[in-house]
Design a protein around this motif. Structure first.
Motif, PDB file in Angstrom:
ATOM      1  N   ASP A   1      25.285  14.469  16.059  1.00 57.42           N
ATOM      2  CA  ASP A   1      24.789  15.094  14.827  1.00 57.42           C
ATOM      3  C   ASP A   1      23.449  15.795  15.013  1.00 57.42           C
ATOM      4  O   ASP A   1      23.177  16.815  14.401  1.00 57.42           O
ATOM      5  CB  ASP A   1      24.686  14.047  13.703  1.00 57.42           C
ATOM      6  N   SER A   2      22.597  15.236  15.896  1.00 63.68           N
ATOM      7  CA  SER A   2      21.233  15.757  16.016  1.00 63.68           C
ATOM      8  C   SER A   2      20.899  16.208  17.439  1.00 63.68           C
ATOM      9  O   SER A   2      19.870  16.817  17.659  1.00 63.68           O
ATOM     10  CB  SER A   2      20.238  14.659  15.608  1.00 63.68           C
TER      11      SER A   2
ATOM     12  N   THR B   1      20.295  14.052  19.801  1.00 64.56           N
ATOM     13  CA  THR B   1      19.282  13.092  20.251  1.00 64.56           C
ATOM     14  C   THR B   1      19.785  12.293  21.457  1.00 64.56           C
ATOM     15  O   THR B   1      20.917  11.814  21.471  1.00 64.56           O
ATOM     16  CB  THR B   1      18.931  12.119  19.101  1.00 64.56           C
TER      17      THR B   1
ATOM     18  N   VAL C   1      23.166   9.389  14.607  1.00 67.22           N
ATOM     19  CA  VAL C   1      21.982   8.585  14.924  1.00 67.22           C
ATOM     20  C   VAL C   1      22.157   7.157  14.403  1.00 67.22           C
ATOM     21  O   VAL C   1      21.857   6.185  15.101  1.00 67.22           O
ATOM     22  CB  VAL C   1      20.725   9.227  14.286  1.00 67.22           C
ATOM     23  N   GLU C   2      22.685   7.039  13.201  1.00 61.91           N
ATOM     24  CA  GLU C   2      22.844   5.718  12.585  1.00 61.91           C
ATOM     25  C   GLU C   2      23.817   4.844  13.384  1.00 61.91           C
ATOM     26  O   GLU C   2      23.727   3.613  13.366  1.00 61.91           O
ATOM     27  CB  GLU C   2      23.324   5.870  11.138  1.00 61.91           C
TER      28      GLU C   2
ATOM     29  N   LEU D   1      23.824   4.305  16.362  1.00 58.31           N
ATOM     30  CA  LEU D   1      23.146   3.626  17.472  1.00 58.31           C
ATOM     31  C   LEU D   1      22.880   2.149  17.187  1.00 58.31           C
ATOM     32  O   LEU D   1      22.731   1.345  18.110  1.00 58.31           O
ATOM     33  CB  LEU D   1      21.792   4.302  17.759  1.00 58.31           C
ATOM     34  N   ALA D   2      22.817   1.787  15.906  1.00 53.89           N
ATOM     35  CA  ALA D   2      22.298   0.462  15.534  1.00 53.89           C
ATOM     36  C   ALA D   2      22.981  -0.711  16.257  1.00 53.89           C
ATOM     37  O   ALA D   2      22.293  -1.526  16.881  1.00 53.89           O
ATOM     38  CB  ALA D   2      22.348   0.289  14.018  1.00 53.89           C
TER      39      ALA D   2
ATOM     40  N   VAL E   1      22.004  -0.878  19.969  1.00 49.94           N
ATOM     41  CA  VAL E   1      20.627  -1.298  20.221  1.00 49.94           C
ATOM     42  C   VAL E   1      20.529  -2.829  20.092  1.00 49.94           C
ATOM     43  O   VAL E   1      19.865  -3.492  20.884  1.00 49.94           O
ATOM     44  CB  VAL E   1      19.647  -0.607  19.245  1.00 49.94           C
TER      45      VAL E   1
ATOM     46  N   LEU F   1      12.996   2.013  23.440  1.00 52.34           N
ATOM     47  CA  LEU F   1      14.165   2.808  23.106  1.00 52.34           C
ATOM     48  C   LEU F   1      13.623   4.193  22.788  1.00 52.34           C
ATOM     49  O   LEU F   1      13.005   4.412  21.746  1.00 52.34           O
ATOM     50  CB  LEU F   1      14.880   2.210  21.886  1.00 52.34           C
ATOM     51  N   SER F   2      13.796   5.118  23.740  1.00 46.23           N
ATOM     52  CA  SER F   2      13.342   6.488  23.504  1.00 46.23           C
ATOM     53  C   SER F   2      14.444   7.238  22.784  1.00 46.23           C
ATOM     54  O   SER F   2      15.591   7.237  23.227  1.00 46.23           O
ATOM     55  CB  SER F   2      13.032   7.188  24.832  1.00 46.23           C
ATOM     56  N   LEU F   3      14.086   7.854  21.673  1.00 43.36           N
ATOM     57  CA  LEU F   3      15.040   8.650  20.901  1.00 43.36           C
ATOM     58  C   LEU F   3      14.518  10.080  20.897  1.00 43.36           C
ATOM     59  O   LEU F   3      13.648  10.438  20.099  1.00 43.36           O
ATOM     60  CB  LEU F   3      15.161   8.095  19.481  1.00 43.36           C
ATOM     61  N   LEU F   4      15.032  10.884  21.816  1.00 36.49           N
ATOM     62  CA  LEU F   4      14.465  12.198  22.062  1.00 36.49           C
ATOM     63  C   LEU F   4      15.374  13.281  21.508  1.00 36.49           C
ATOM     64  O   LEU F   4      16.545  13.346  21.875  1.00 36.49           O
ATOM     65  CB  LEU F   4      14.316  12.415  23.570  1.00 36.49           C
ATOM     66  N   THR F   5      14.814  14.075  20.629  1.00 39.74           N
ATOM     67  CA  THR F   5      15.556  15.231  20.135  1.00 39.74           C
ATOM     68  C   THR F   5      14.914  16.459  20.770  1.00 39.74           C
ATOM     69  O   THR F   5      13.967  17.029  20.240  1.00 39.74           O
ATOM     70  CB  THR F   5      15.498  15.305  18.598  1.00 39.74           C
TER      71      THR F   5
END
Lengths: 168, 738
Positions: free
Chosen positions: B209-210, B212, B245-246, B248-249, B252, B268-272
């Protein structure tokens, strides 16, 4: 926000080798003086009452200053109660500041604590999709067990201290 | 021993000697950490179910998600390249490095980049790739390959790392402690970050979606790779994409706990990308950090994955999140590590699926036999992958010499009686244990004398690879079913019976461990159960464990035909041998029609589980032999791996304790025998090494009677200990009336 959630957050910090101090916004300056060891680098905090440069914190560091820093001060977007995690905006200088200094001093507003990762992602999701933002969820100091035993400070900070601002 | 078997045995022996101790300590630590961390979790089962569902959905919708992901990344100004294979991916990476004039690439840990051999691809261009994960860096210095998905250097002790650093760097003050070694590495790698031009990472997850990239790390090296460079290359298998993104929960929450027993990893790197963070550019060390102008390339690697997606049997492999739990829980892996239990790139139980799909069957064939099908990994996997089944399927394909590229082969292979003529003779022998048992029992004791004779053992080892150092199973002269017939069938009348059951005569109970079968009949009858012991064929466990799926399916159908009428008459099925019970409960789901599997698994019980149920429902336990009546009130009990996977160990313990016995249970995942595994000449020593931990524990309890549920566990305990052993039902059954 429920007190027990804040308590869960601070308990979790301890479980993950981070230390913390609860502080009112008025007492933030003295709290900073107590935990900021020079040389220090930082990203300005969103509290009108505080300016980090008054505390000897370099806000426009060079790579050399960044690497030499004993302390890196950053604001925190959110805390995650379940793990004592800090959500940092990694699209800003908070990313290198929280990474290169030996000790990361994170300033978190108690009202920004959310229960779990799922809740944090509910806020991050729209920000990633709509504004291409990035974040780091950091829990405790950097760590490795690759060298035959658990060691903190593998590449990142050796210690993390959280100032939890409780009365805003 | 044949040349191949001898070479394999020698290689395993060498690895056990050189790497075994470090591997054992690390994997067992991770494994215990997983048990502890998952126990803390409120609802781990629902998280696993959720994670599994997200992966199933993502792989199902993969083409659409890849399109969305590409659009999201490109909208942000990044570049996406979908590479057909490793060479294609490396070509792209080389071009990016060339375009940026890169001389130094700093890289964080990525198994996919290991799969590509990207370091070797860039070398001739004069590009130096520096591994920054401390474990990977150690391997780069030592020119070794990873021995574990998560802990690539866990085969090395602290001492051996210290020796390596001393040999490579000759430092004035050689580091020794873990702390000193870490700080030494940090300093050395710090210098490399200063020279870095390009940062390369993998990706644990990528959100469509993003756009990321999610990186799960602990050291902070991935963050530094990106902080110090303005060009980022992320390399990821196409299977890493998830919808949002959601989503991922649950991953994780699960990945750290499952892998190394960490509650959550440090970062936890969340890179966009491209990132907005300023670049820490050491080319201008005294200029304040400035706004960044960053470039980003996402290299999505196919390399066989889209074909795996089309393969009904290998598809599950793509759900793997590479946590390493299946390695840590695996008794064989704990002894040998990934240098034996692994292929070109991947290690552990799930590696069979990855290597078969990415490299081909030959790569998987190198180590596939090290999976004994014990099933302990099934409960450990955070996305519920049936790893033993993947190993069985690949074994079946190897038996058939199937073309690595033809993924429809298995379905054809399900034809009964279709075992290929060229397959390994040892596998054929073990796979046909039922025939062996029938003939051996019919001709006992002569069959046992012949089997014990030197020429026969030499021939067995040379032709079929049955290790001469193992005692062979002793066939009973009278089978359980013949005994039951001779004594006149059921002894409890239908009118007075509390329940009616059929005791399934699995081939081991029927031909070898007949006494435990008789004891089961006595115990059940003492609790007013009307017992029948019908003629019924083997469950198919033996052929299945050798990868003979076609034969196993035929056996399953025949076993169901024999038991089905009893189910229809409302009788319960009681099974003594845990591996056969596990067939009915688990594998029959794949071998029988759904309704048949459901009917059988619903009415099937392990014998001690059934006794527990009877006692809970008012049966009179005084009819059984209590601790005070027994000569062995203190016992050491080793459950069976598959029995434990089905959560059935507690029933045996509960019944024993209810009857007053003092019970100590084993702390090992598997005894090491694992059906036929420990009989095979190339694995005999490994099997004893695995069993060694069990031996130590039970030797430290010398006054306890030894109990075990599985036939092969009993055989292994015979080899490991001086003391005799028996099945728990033999202890609690009322004594035989003379």
């Amino acid at each position: 926000m429920a007190t027990d959630q804040l308590e869960q957050f601070t308990d979790s910090l301890g479980r993950h080798e981070a230390t913390w101090t609860g502080v009112s916004a008025d007492d933030l300056p003295s709290a900073l003086d107590a935990v900021v060891e020079p040389p220090a680098v930082g990203v300005e905090l969103p509290y009108g009452t505080v300016s980090l440069s008054d505390h000897g914190v370099e806000l426009n560091p060079t790579p050399t200053e960044l690497e030499a820093a004993a302390t890196g001060v950053t604001p925190v977007e959110a805390g995650i109660a379940q793990y004592g995690s800090l959500v940092l905006d990694s699209g800003t200088a908070a990313e290198p500041v929280s990474l290169f200094a030996d000790r990361h001093v994170a300033v978190l507003d108690a009202t920004d604590v959310v229960p779990d990762v799922a809740a944090a992602l509910e806020t991050l999701g729209p920000a990633f999709r709509e504004a291409a933002e990035s974040a780091v969820v950091a829990t405790g100091p950097s760590a490795t067990a690759d060298m035959g035993g658990l060691v903190y400070g593998a590449h990142g900070p050796k210690a993390v201290h959280v100032l939890v601002v409780t009365d805003t | 021993m044949s040349g191949n078997r001898a070479r394999k045995a020698a290689r395993i022996r060498h690895l056990m000697e050189t790497e075994g101790d470090a591997i054992a300590e690390n994997t067992r630590g991770f494994n215990q950490g997983r048990y502890d961390a998952v126990a803390e979790l409120e609802d781990s089962e629902s998280l696993r179910t959720e994670a599994r569902a997200i992966k199933e959905d993502a792989i199902e919708r993969l083409p659409e998600l890849l399109d969305r992901l590409t659009a999201a990344v490109e909208d942000n100004g990044g570049h996406v390249y979908v590479a057909e294979d490793a060479a294609d991916a490396n070509r792209y990476v080389r071009r990016v490095c060339d375009d940026t004039g890169a001389e130094t690439v700093v890289k964080s840990k990525s198994m996919t980049s290991e799969e590509l051999d990207v370091n070797e691809a860039l070398g001739p261009d004069g590009v130096d790739v520096v591994e920054t994960d401390l474990g990977e860096w150690v391997l780069q210095l030592a020119d070794e390959s990873p021995s574990h998905l998560v802990g690539p250097a866990i085969h090395r002790s602290r001492e051996s790392i210290a020796e390596l650093f001393e040999a490579v760097f000759d430092p004035e003050d050689p580091p020794e402690t873990a702390e000193e070694l870490t700080m030494f590495a940090r300093e050395r790698l710090g210098e490399r970050y200063r020279e870095a031009d390009v940062g390369m990472t993998g990706a644990n997850f990528v959100t469509a979606d993003s756009g990321t990239i999610a990186l799960v790390t602990s050291e902070g090296n991935a963050r530094k790779c990106l902080a110090t460079t303005d060009t980022q290359i992320a390399v990821a298998g196409v299977e890493k994409v998830i919808p949002t993104v959601e989503d991922l929960a649950p991953f994780v929450d699960l990945i750290g706990k499952s892998g190394t027993g960490q509650d959550i990893t440090a970062y936890l790197s969340l890179l966009t990308p491209p990132l907005d963070a300023p670049v820490v550019d050491f080319d201008v060390p005294d200029r304040p950090l400035d706004d960044a102008d960053r470039e980003f390339h996402l290299v999505l690697v196919d390399n066989g994955r889209r074909a795996m997606r089309e393969d009904d049997q290998l598809r599950e492999t793509l759900y793997c999140i590479r946590c390493g739990a299946c390695s840590n829980v695996c008794a064989n892996f704990q002894s040998v590590g990934g240098h034996a239990f692994g292929g070109e790139t991947y290690t552990g139980g799930i590696a069979t699926g990855w290597e078969a799909g990415v490299e081909g069957l030959d790569a998987a064939a190198e180590f596939n036999d090290l999976c004994t099908g014990c099933s302990r990994c099934v409960d450990a996997c955070p996305v519920n992958i049936d790893i033993p089944w993947i190993n069985t399927v690949v074994r079946d394909r190897i038996n058939r010499g199937a073309d690595a590229d033809s993924f429809d082969h298995l379905v054809e292979g399900l034809t009964p009686d279709a075992e290929p003529t060229g397959m390994d003779l040892g596998k054929r022998l073990f796979g046909n244990f039922e025939t062996l048992g029938r003939l051996g029992s019919a001709t006992a004791p002569i069959s046992n004398w012949i089997a014990d004779s030197t020429p026969a053992r030499v021939a067995l080892e040379r032709v079929a690879g049955v290790d001469g150092r193992r005692d062979l199973p002793r066939f009973a002269r009278q089978s359980l079913t013949a005994w039951f017939r001779d004594r006149g069938g059921p002894a409890v009348s239908a009118d007075s019976a509390r329940r009616e059951v059929v005791l399934y005569p699995d081939v081991y109970t029927n031909y070898v461990q007949v006494e435990r079968g008789k004891a089961a009949v006595r115990a059940l009858e003492a609790l007013d159960v009307r017992v029948r012991v019908p003629d019924a064929p083997g469950s198919g466990r033996a052929p299945l464990s050798q990868g003979m799926i076609g034969t196993a399916e035929r056996k399953a159908t025949a076993a169901y035909d024999a038991l089905g009428p009893h189910l229809a008459a409302g009788r319960d099925v009681v099974v003594v041998e845990p591996s056969d019970l596990a067939m009915f409960e688990r594998e029959y789901e794949r071998l029988l029609p759904a309704d048949a599997h459901a009917a059988l698994s619903e009415s099937t019980y392990e014998v001690m589980e059934y006794v527990y149920g009877l006692l809970e429902n008012g049966a009179d336990g005084t009819a059984l032999q209590s601790a005070t009546e027994s000569d062995s009130p203190d016992v050491a009990y080793h459950s069976h791996c598959q029995q434990r996977t089905l959560d059935l160990e507690p029933y045996t313990v509960a019944v024993l304790e209810e009857l007053g016995y003092d019970v100590v249970t084993s702390e090992t995942e598997c005894c090491g025998m694992a059906g036929s595994f420990g009989y095979k000449a190339e694995y005999y020593e490994l099997s004893l090494d695995v069993g060694d931990r069990l031996r130590e524990q039970f030797e430290s309890e010398p006054d306890r009677a030894v109990l075990a549920s599985g036939t092969s566990c009993l055989e292994q305990l015979d080899a490991l200990l001086e003391r005799p052993n028996r099945h728990p039902i033999e202890l609690v059954a009322p004594p035989e009336r003379v």
